[in-house]
Design an enzyme around this catalytic site. Structure first.
Site, short mmCIF file in Angstrom:
data_model
loop_
_atom_site.label_atom_id
_atom_site.label_comp_id
_atom_site.label_asym_id
_atom_site.label_seq_id
_atom_site.Cartn_x
_atom_site.Cartn_y
_atom_site.Cartn_z
N ASP A 144 33.88 46.24 46.60
CA ASP A 144 34.30 45.04 45.95
C ASP A 144 33.01 44.20 45.48
O ASP A 144 32.89 43.02 45.20
CB ASP A 144 35.15 44.12 46.51
CG ASP A 144 34.55 43.20 47.67
OD1 ASP A 144 33.57 43.80 48.23
OD2 ASP A 144 34.80 42.17 47.95
N LYS A 145 31.51 45.00 45.64
CA LYS A 145 30.54 44.19 45.42
C LYS A 145 29.62 45.14 44.63
O LYS A 145 29.55 46.17 44.84
CB LYS A 145 29.85 43.65 46.95
CG LYS A 145 30.49 42.81 47.74
CD LYS A 145 30.23 41.47 46.88
CE LYS A 145 30.54 40.13 47.86
NZ LYS A 145 31.90 40.08 47.92
N GLU A 203 21.41 48.90 34.54
CA GLU A 203 20.58 47.79 34.17
C GLU A 203 20.48 46.77 35.37
O GLU A 203 19.35 46.22 35.36
CB GLU A 203 21.60 46.76 33.09
CG GLU A 203 21.86 47.62 31.70
CD GLU A 203 22.24 46.60 30.87
OE1 GLU A 203 23.32 45.57 31.20
OE2 GLU A 203 21.76 46.46 29.65
N ARG A 240 17.21 59.05 35.49
CA ARG A 240 17.70 58.60 34.22
C ARG A 240 16.40 57.62 33.59
O ARG A 240 16.23 56.81 34.23
CB ARG A 240 19.11 57.53 34.36
CG ARG A 240 19.97 58.16 34.77
CD ARG A 240 20.97 57.26 35.71
NE ARG A 240 22.33 57.67 36.05
CZ ARG A 240 23.35 57.53 35.37
NH1 ARG A 240 23.56 56.56 34.67
NH2 ARG A 240 24.26 57.82 36.17
N ASN A 297 40.68 40.12 51.97
CA ASN A 297 41.25 41.04 50.62
C ASN A 297 41.02 42.14 50.40
O ASN A 297 41.58 42.91 49.56
CB ASN A 297 40.86 40.06 49.48
CG ASN A 297 39.47 39.96 49.10
OD1 ASN A 297 38.81 40.06 49.84
ND2 ASN A 297 39.06 39.64 47.91
#
Lengths: 373, 1062
Positions: free
Chosen positions: B384-385, B481, B577, B755
């Site tokens: 979730d991060k 990015e 990349r 959560n």
């Protein structure tokens, strides 16, 4: 509804919640909910998995020499063993007597009270030098059957008086004869080999008995430690209250006149009691000592084997053999070891060559192409 | 409280008390219940059966041989589970006894929480947690509201407002509350946190009772806590196990690892082998025995009772006896060893210094060691991060400016420069103009992106000093990015934020530079590049363009194209990349032109897309090449896909979904939401919770599965998936979706908040972050780590190690027991199928317990086929073990056949050696026990040496246990046969071993058989390595080669020094 609910959370965390406990709690032990004390791990090589280590890899390059070495060592050993094995003289004669023409055929269905004696002539083509060992061999005789193997009482054979009077249950159905305990009890003892073999050298007209020694055929430790007569002076006294095994003609204390070879420490008995591994086996029967350097123990010539034929084997399709054999440092004749060594040695050598080819053909691709500078 | 007479019919209901029960056992039912639980495990049950069979019938081996280990296993497990349950009891008690204020006869009374009953009025003070589900009656605040945080329930940390019942909100004192006469009707307890329906009847003195409806805004949930409100009163309506919280936390289903599953399959295979072996032998026994002189020859009579036994009963007991004889093929000790390996092995995780966090003083926690090896099998990571990505996944490797290569502190010429925060030039240092270009390059990277900054300022409520700006969290749909922006940060240029259309960056001199963002020429898949046009403070206008090399080079008019191109090509070969960066300086007039062009394209009514593309094409020309960047995607190199599931909203995502929410056509959603990220080939997907719920919701028309499958199909082809605005349950849904997809990939969920719990529980492996915001995630996880960045080592190194160790353990155990038992099976053919054991009882018992146990245990704790540094540096090694590679059927069959081959060699080798001959120098003969001992000796040596061949990491411990086990075997055998053991009823082994060793051929035979047994495995190893080497094997060779070079180098140095001294 099965709920795994951890109340502890609410208590120390202030945040109510849930928990769950797997079957297995790891060392972290979340349940305990430890305080904020620092648990900095030790910086030891072991805990950080940095123990100094030797890290060999099996490449064609490293294994190659090993293959050649194994090949170079094994082939000579194999040749040596093979030659030794070939130099051993061995003579084998089957005296079961199932064939009509066999001299012992008459003994198969013998109804006389006198023992059946049959004689077989044979010729030794080559002289037997040094110590010669006389074996009897049985085939299709399952000494390794479980019911048979366990049917003995080692304490009784070790001279334990309690076991003498009250043998182990394992001996059933050869434990008691009527009320009297059987000594030695069990199926093994009961079925002890009881043919007598005598060897004569045939000399123009007369028969010269070849002296057979009956001592030294059993393991020293068996004779002196494992097997012991019950304590007491006279053997017949000691064995009083016991009875002989059903198939035996004589009680155990009359196996031999020599007190050193009588009772449980009779060597024929001890040899028999060591159950064979396979259904075809041989057991050492007698030793023939060497006569001297100049004379072969058993020179070339005609011999006569006189058998007192007592032991029935034809009922279970068994065979009986008498084997004469000389011995080398590696025991009796056994071509397997020599052949196996030569074969394995050659295979190793061959594999070495194959690997060498592969190593040269593919080796460069793997080893250098990947490695930058 | 009871309604007054005359009210509607009331059926008294039994309410539970407010006690929370999490423990499994009570003092009384512990032993029966625990035993029942334990014997529900199929393996334990099997061993119990074997033990009982041994007790009941006459079997070849004594019951002790299987009873003792079984008892040990059961006892240890029972003690452990008892202790855990005791801890739970303690926690329950602490919970149930914690004090609660409640009103009784107008007085405030303190009572233990467990005594709370439905209908009691409770007072809760600021900061306290609600003890049960309450209807909110009144609060100390004037307006009858209170603030509550439900962070521990659903993870939302914001304060929520709840409203008191209108009629009661005026009650401020205990007396007033006590005078209240009311009834509450509500629905039966149900787990939905946000749903509540009920009504309250307030009976006032003379008036008609007032009826009010109650909703979830009136319900204070257990587990939530009161904030910014002095005190509140509430009436308990759901207590104990009926509270919504208790209903919500279902028990965690026990997770099983892939290895365990394969192990169970192998066990079934071996069970089949065992049964068929026993069956074959039983049938053959009765065929063989059909001759009466074989069944019962004169020398080997049966007892009377044996003779009279029923034939079928006899056959059945024979079958069972064979089962017992061969049962060692599935040894109890394997379970013990596996459990020990997992338990002890997990200590290495907690001990790892690299994963220890200095700030919090916490190291990793292992809550279950059942899943250690699963860490080595992860294919999908759900987090979730975004931090997970940048800290573990993408890494900025190098940049190339004008042909000069810059590397942020890495290995340079073989030397590691750990503390150089800046850059190291590999080539010659640039001139003055080069310096300018360099700075321009960094600025370009800092400005040309669509990264968003999640400002910590808001979260922490305090302004960060500029130098701690590292804690900025960058969010982007493209991890590349983020990696780039972070990489540039390490090189001195920090992107701060986008404010009022001005991008702020912090340069090397710690000055803030502001650039006005004039235009963004966004990324698309056709152009494969993006540009920004910015205006610097000094008024210069720059166009920065970034994109794939093939998209940039044709548009470049200036710059050292050849050098950059060669570098880019090299990087591409290494699997990095790459992106190229170029710029163009414009005058104001030029910009006006561009702007006009863009504007006209944007407002075009027809063919807008096409016109825009044309405009972009026109603008991005005559660029000046600055350089190229290289980013390494570590987890992707390791074959792992990363999905971000977050509750945060993201600007990029929302703008997209504004369009979507209007359009219900899901196919269109996919079309729109599946946009290309900045990568060269890989797709990234962004989806938000609302769209996801549409996908997950079964359609009315009935064809529910369609969208799911379509979604799954798209997602699987994306290298990165970003799901935002996710509800906790949706996260679990996504995880489940992937988990249950066709390939059944192994999923890992990592999160730090309450959560994330649902997702952590759902995934194969759940990892919690031991964070500041509570420990829910950490407690519910299987493993907990202090920081996201530790995930990399956990998976790539520890997971890898655990996997190779346990898979070897499992395979080796089956192998060594095939070797062990198969000769016994063969022996039955030579002993009349009489179940005669080949080996002595002591050997049968101790083989698995002591002769061959420690080496494999130590191997499975210590083995490192490649060093951990190498594993971390080369994530592609992780692919070598993906998809349970070491426990595939092919590998399993190889091991089994190797075992059978070895067993054949042992047995027939010994057979040919001892058959009908004598091998001693004094002509004496050997018996069956010598035969067994010979086989056993070869066996012990072979299986131990086989492990030695597999060991690649020989520490002194390995040496100690491997050679020690062999020496122990010899010493034990010497002792075991060396004396007459008074407590034994048989002396069958007396001097057997020593006699065997006194025979020369026995030695020769042992050596020969060991070598023959090991030969195929060595050959296979060498050939496979030579002809089809795996990445791991290549690395091993490389390391050795480098080490060798290093030694050679050191040696050379030494010689030179020695030479110069002279």
């Amino acid at each position: 509804m099965a709920i795994n609910y951890n109340a502890k959370d609410e208590v120390d965390g202030g945040h109510g919640s849930n928990l769950v406990v797997g079957s297995h709690t790891g060392p972290g032990n979340a349940i305990g909910g430890s305080g904020p004390k620092s648990r900095r791990p030790d910086n030891t090589a072991f805990k950080q998995q940095r123990l100094p280590a030797w890290q060999p890899i099996l490449t064609a390059g490293t294994v190659l020499p090993a293959f050649f070495i194994v090949g170079l060592i094994f082939i000579p050993i194999g040749i040596g063993v093979f030659v030794t094995s070939n130099n051993i003289r061995e003579f084998e004669i089957d005296y079961t007597g199932t064939d009509e023409k066999d001299p012992c055929n008459k003994c198969l269905f013998w109804n006389d009270t006198k023992p059946c004696i049959c004689e077989i002539n044979f010729t030794l083509e080559q002289p037997f030098e040094g110590y010669v060992f006389m074996y009897y061999g049985l085939s299709n005789f399952y000494q390794n059957h479980r019911r048979y193997v366990k049917s003995r009482d080692d304490s009784q054979l070790n001279g334990d008086t309690d076991s003498l009077k009250n043998p182990s249950k394992e001996c059933e159905p050869y434990r008691k004869d009527g009320d009297k305990p059987i000594a030695p009890c069990g199926a093994i003892a009961n079925s002890m080999f009881n043919d007598t073999l005598e060897l004569f050298q045939m000399n123009e007209s007369s028969l010269i008995r070849v002296p057979l020694h009956k001592k030294g055929i059993a393991w020293w430790t068996d004779k002196n430690v494992k097997f012991r007569n019950p304590p007491g002076g006279n053997l017949s006294e000691v064995f009083k209250g016991t009875t002989k095994p059903l198939n035996w003609p004589k009680p155990v204390y009359e196996l031999d006149e020599d007190p050193e070879n009588n009772g449980f420490i009779n060597e024929d008995f001890i040899v028999w009691m060591r159950t064979a591994a396979l259904p075809t086996f041989r057991k050492l029967y007698r030793l023939i000592e060497k006569k001297g350097v100049l004379h072969p123990t058993l020179p070339v010539g005609q011999y006569l084997l006189r058998i007192t034929y007592n032991y029935p084997v034809h009922t279970f399709d068994g065979r009986k053999r008498m084997i004469l054999s000389t011995i080398s440092w590696m025991g009796g004749k056994n071509p397997f070891l020599g052949i196996a060594y030569i074969t394995v040695g050659s295979i190793c050598f061959l594999l070495g060559v194959v690997l060498l080819v592969i190593h040269h053909k593919y080796g460069n691709r793997n080893n250098s192409a990947d490695i930058p500078n | 409280k009871e309604p007054p007479p005359g009210a509607e019919a009331y059926i008294p209901q039994k309410y539970p008390d407010n006690r929370i029960v999490s423990s499994k056992y009570t003092f009384w039912n512990f032993i029966p219940k625990n035993l029942f639980e334990q014997f529900r495990r199929i393996a334990n049950f099997y061993f119990l059966i074997i033990f009982l069979v041994q007790l009941i019938i006459d079997t070849p081996t004594s019951p002790v041989t299987s009873g003792l280990p079984l008892f040990f296993v059961i006892a240890v497990t029972a003690i452990k589970q008892g202790y855990e349950d005791w801890l739970r009891h303690k926690a329950d008690n602490a919970m149930n006894q914690c004090p609660v204020h409640f009103i009784q006869h107008g007085k405030l009374v303190r009572k233990q929480s467990r005594n709370l009953r439905v209908g009691d009025v409770v007072m809760v003070n600021d900061g306290e947690t609600f003890p049960c589900d309450l209807i909110f009656l009144s609060s100390s605040r004037e307006d009858g509201t209170c603030y509550v945080t439900t962070a521990s329930l659903d993870g939302e940390s914001s304060h929520k407002t709840y409203y008191a019942v209108q009629e009661t909100k005026g009650f401020q004192t205990e007396e007033e509350i006590d005078n209240l006469h009311a009834t509450v009707e509500c629905e039966q307890p149900q787990p939905d946190l946000y749903k509540f329906v009920g009504r309250i009847h307030v009976y006032q003195e003379r008036n008609e009772p007032v009826v009010r409806s109650l909703g979830s805004e009136n319900l204070l949930l257990r587990g939530a806590s009161l904030k910014n409100t002095e005190k509140i009163f509430g009436v308990a309506i759901y207590t104990g196990m009926e509270t919504k919280m208790a209903l919500n936390y279902q028990s965690k289903s026990q997770k099983r690892s892939v290895v365990e599953k394969s192990m169970n399959v192998f066990l079934v295979v071996y069970l089949c082998i065992l049964i068929s072996k026993a069956l074959i032998n039983t049938i053959l026994k009765y065929v063989w025995q059909s001759d009466p002189f074989r069944d019962e020859p004169w020398f080997n009579q049966k007892t009377e009772s044996e003779r009279q036994r029923n034939l079928f009963l006899k056959a059945f007991t024979d079958f069972l006896a064979f089962m017992v004889l061969f049962n060692y093929i599935i040894p109890v000790s394997m379970y013990v060893t596996v459990e020990m390996q997992k338990f002890l092995g997990s200590y290495f995780l907690t001990w790892d210094e690299d994963m220890f966090d200095e700030e919090t003083g916490e190291g990793p926690l292992v809550n279950t060691s059942d899943l250690n090896e699963e860490l080595g099998q992860v294919e999908y990571i759900f987090t979730d991060k975004t931090g997970t990505l940048t800290e573990n996944n993408m890494e900025f490797i190098e940049c190339c400016i004008e042909g000069n290569v810059y590397v942020p502190h890495v290995i340079c010429n073989g030397q590691i420069l750990p503390n150089s925060g800046g850059i190291d030039m590999i080539d010659s240092s640039p001139g003055v103009s080069g310096k300018e270009r360099e700075e321009l390059f960094f600025r370009a990277l800092c400005l040309c992106h669509t990264v968003q900054v999640k400002d910590d300022v808001l979260v922490d409520g305090q302004k960060k000093s500029p130098d701690s700006s590292r804690s900025c969290i960058y969010i982007s749909s493209s991890p590349d990015e983020v990696a780039l922006v972070e990489g540039i940060q390490r090189l001195g240029f920090t992107y701060l934020r986008l404010k009022d259309n001005h991008m702020e960056i912090l340069n090397r001199d710690n000055d803030i530079e502001r650039y006005e963002l004039l235009d963004t020429l966004s990324f698309d898949s056709v152009r494969r590049r993006m540009s920004v046009i910015v205006k610097s403070a000094s008024g210069d206008i720059y166009l920065f363009c970034k994109g794939a090399d093939s998209a940039i080079f044709p548009r470049v008019s200036e710059g050292k194209i050849d050098q950059v191109r060669s570098r880019v090509e090299r990087n591409a070969v290494e699997g990095l990349r790459t992106l190229c960066v170029a710029y163009k300086k414009c005058t104001q007039e030029e910009y006006d032109e561009i702007h006009e062009l863009l504007h006209s394209a944007k407002v075009a009514l027809q063919e807008r897309e096409k016109k825009l593309a044309e405009a972009y094409d026109q603008i991005e020309t005559n660029l000046i090449l600055l350089g190229a960047t290289a980013v390494e995607d570590r987890l992707q190199k390791a074959g792992i896909k990363v999905w971000v599931l977050t509750g945060d909203k993201m600007e990029t995502a929302t703008t997209l979904f504004k369009v979507l929410s209007k359009d219900e056509d899901l196919a269109f959603i996919f079309y729109v939401s599946c946009r290309l990220s900045n990568d060269l080939q890989d797709f990234g997907l962004i989806i938000d919770g609302a769209a996801l719920s549409l996908i997950m919701k079964p359609r009315q028309t009935g064809s529910s599965g369609n969208y799911r499958e379509l979604f799954l199909e798209i997602c699987r082809n994306c290298s990165a998936v970003l799901c935002c605005r996710m509800a906790p349950l949706q996260k679990a849904q996504i995880v489940k979706l992937i988990k249950l997809s066709k390939e059944h990939p192994i999923t890992l969920a990592i999160g730090d908040g309450a959560n994330d719990v649902s997702m952590i529980l759902e995934a194969h492996v759940g990892i919690g972050i031991i964070g500041k915001e509570g420990r829910q995630a950490a407690r519910n996880s299987d493993y907990a780590i202090p920081k996201f960045k530790h995930l990399k080592k956990m998976i790539l190194v520890h997971g890898h190690f655990y996997y190779i160790r346990i898979s070897e353990l499992v395979q080796y155990f089956f192998y060594k027991n095939v070797c062990f038992i198969f000769p016994q099976f063969l022996y039955q053919f030579f002993c009349g199928f009489s179940q005669q054991p080949l080996y002595d009882t002591a050997y049968l018992t101790l083989y698995n317990i002591s002769f061959t146990s420690l080496p494999i245990l130590m191997y499975s704790l210590m083995e490192q086929h490649v060093t951990s540094d190498m594993l971390k540096r080369d994530p592609s090694l992780y692919r070598d073990i993906a998809k349970n590679a070491l426990l595939r059927w092919r590998v399993f069959l190889y091991w089994t056949f190797l075992g059978v081959f070895d067993a054949l060699v042992f047995f027939f080798g010994a057979y040919l050696m001892l058959e009908n001959t004598t091998v001693t120098i004094n002509g004496q003969v050997f018996g069956n026990w010598t035969f067994g001992t010979l086989v056993f000796t070869v066996l012990v040596f072979t299986v131990t040496l086989k492990l030695a061949l597999d060991t690649h990491y020989w520490t002194w411990i390995n040496h100690f246990v491997i050679w020690g086990s062999l020496i122990f075997y010899i010493i034990f055998s010497l002792l075991w046969g060396g004396i007459i053991w008074p407590f034994l009823s048989y002396q069958r082994m007396y001097f057997v071993f020593i006699q065997m060793l006194s025979s020369g051929p026995a030695w020769l035979g042992i050596i020969l058989l060991i070598i023959v047994s090991l030969l195929p495995d060595i050959l296979k190893k060498v050939l496979c390595r030579q002809l089809w080497p795996t990445a791991t094997e290549r690395t091993q060779v490389k390391i050795t080669f480098l080490l060798y070079n290093y030694w050679f180098y050191c040696w050379n140095q030494k010689m030179r020094r020695a030479g110069s001294h002279r």
